[in-house]
Design a protein around this motif. Structure first.
Motif, mmCIF file in Angstrom:
data_model
loop_
_atom_site.group_PDB
_atom_site.id
_atom_site.type_symbol
_atom_site.label_atom_id
_atom_site.label_comp_id
_atom_site.label_asym_id
_atom_site.label_seq_id
_atom_site.Cartn_x
_atom_site.Cartn_y
_atom_site.Cartn_z
ATOM 1 N N CYS A 132 170.194 -59.030 -29.736
ATOM 2 C CA CYS A 132 171.517 -59.023 -29.110
ATOM 3 C C CYS A 132 171.761 -57.669 -28.436
ATOM 4 O O CYS A 132 171.465 -56.615 -29.017
ATOM 5 N N CYS B 254 174.701 -55.641 -30.883
ATOM 6 C CA CYS B 254 174.408 -55.166 -32.240
ATOM 7 C C CYS B 254 172.944 -54.771 -32.412
ATOM 8 O O CYS B 254 172.580 -54.172 -33.416
ATOM 9 N N THR C 281 170.695 -59.286 -34.176
ATOM 10 C CA THR C 281 170.488 -60.731 -34.162
ATOM 11 C C THR C 281 169.635 -61.151 -32.963
ATOM 12 O O THR C 281 169.784 -60.611 -31.870
ATOM 13 N N CYS D 256 175.276 -61.979 -29.363
ATOM 14 C CA CYS D 256 175.096 -63.036 -30.360
ATOM 15 C C CYS D 256 176.471 -63.626 -30.725
ATOM 16 O O CYS D 256 177.512 -63.097 -30.331
ATOM 17 N N CYS E 185 178.891 -61.101 -32.379
ATOM 18 C CA CYS E 185 179.450 -60.115 -31.445
ATOM 19 C C CYS E 185 180.418 -60.772 -30.461
ATOM 20 O O CYS E 185 181.365 -60.137 -29.997
#
Ligand SMILES: [Zn+2]
Ligand SMILES: [Zn+2]
Ligand SMILES: [Zn+2]
Length: 252
Positions: free
Chosen positions: A225, A228, A231, A240, A243
């Motif tokens: 992602c 972050c 993920t 993701c 988020c």
């Protein structure tokens, strides 16, 4: 092939010192892979960073990941062909197909077969007791009298006069374009191929990836992602699910 060699081929083809076939052989028949050249190795060392631009990892080794790839020669040929076709349609009238020529073709369909009077398909079933007697398997139309259509054992059901006439005109146009501009089409396609090859070996569309991110990208079409960095998400996405709930857009 390095940039200088590519540009030599390009120049020779532009000025018709070599044919598209010779140029194509040089470009696409070369057995030296781009990453085996000195130019590539030097460029790579200049561009490669110490950390992964995807996940931030600094664990060696890093690789240069191509974010863009050249199209195939086939694709270039198709696009070049279509541009000549468009020009032709704009500037000239379509090839003429005479009604008699269409009729000569249709005269081969000497048999007749039963078909659905509503949609024209031949897959109709005859029912023993129910009325109406016939039912179409495609559109479910029910009827007593099937429509008889001209048929040829090898060619199948005859096309309609207008469809056939249009089809014959298109095929004639296609042949005309290839006969008239075939070499120009291939030359244009090769030149486009060289253009894209130059962009590819310039390494301008690359990013530094760690081994794991490169594997995920190439083999799984996944990445971490963008927000972050944790993920895994499909490569065309931005954030993701978690988020996204924090307000980040799913795609950018
Ligand atoms: Zn990474
Ligand atoms: Zn039908
Ligand atoms: Zn995330």
């Amino acid at each position: 092939m390095n940039l200088i060699e590519l540009e030599k081929v390009e120049e020779a083809l532009r000025s018709d010192k070599i044919t598209f076939a010779e140029a194509g052989e040089k470009i696409y028949g070369s057995t030296t892979k781009p990453w085996q050249t000195e130019h590539w190795k030097k460029k790579r060392n200049e561009l490669i960073k110490d950390s992964c631009e995807q996940c931030g990892s600094t664990k060696p080794q890093m690789v240069l990941q191509h974010m863009w790839h050249p199209s195939s020669y086939r694709t270039h040929v198709r696009i070049a062909y279509e541009s000549f076709l468009e020009d032709e349609k704009l500037n000239n009238s379509l090839p003429d197909v005479k009604d008699e020529e269409v009729q000569i073709y249709l005269d081969q369909f000497t048999d007749t077969k039963e078909s659905c009077p509503s949609c024209g398909v031949r897959s109709i079933s005859k029912r023993k007791t129910m009325k109406p007697t016939y039912r179409c398997a495609k559109c479910y139309h029910e009827f007593d009298e099937p429509k008889m259509v001209p048929y040829h054992p090898k060619l199948g059901v005859a096309p309609s006069f207008n469809d056939l006439k249009r089809g014959m005109a298109n095929r004639r146009l296609q042949d005309y374009i290839w006969d008239t501009y075939g070499d120009k089409i291939r030359k244009k396609a090769i030149l486009q191929g060289i253009e894209e090859h130059k962009r590819y070996i310039s390494l301008e569309d690359t990013k530094t990836f760690c081994k794991r991110c490169a594997f995920l990208w190439d083999r799984k079409r996944k990445k971490v992602c963008d927000v972050c960095k944790d993920t895994l998400i499909p490569i065309q996405m931005h954030a993701c699910y978690k988020c996204q709930k924090d307000g980040h857009p799913g795609v950018l």
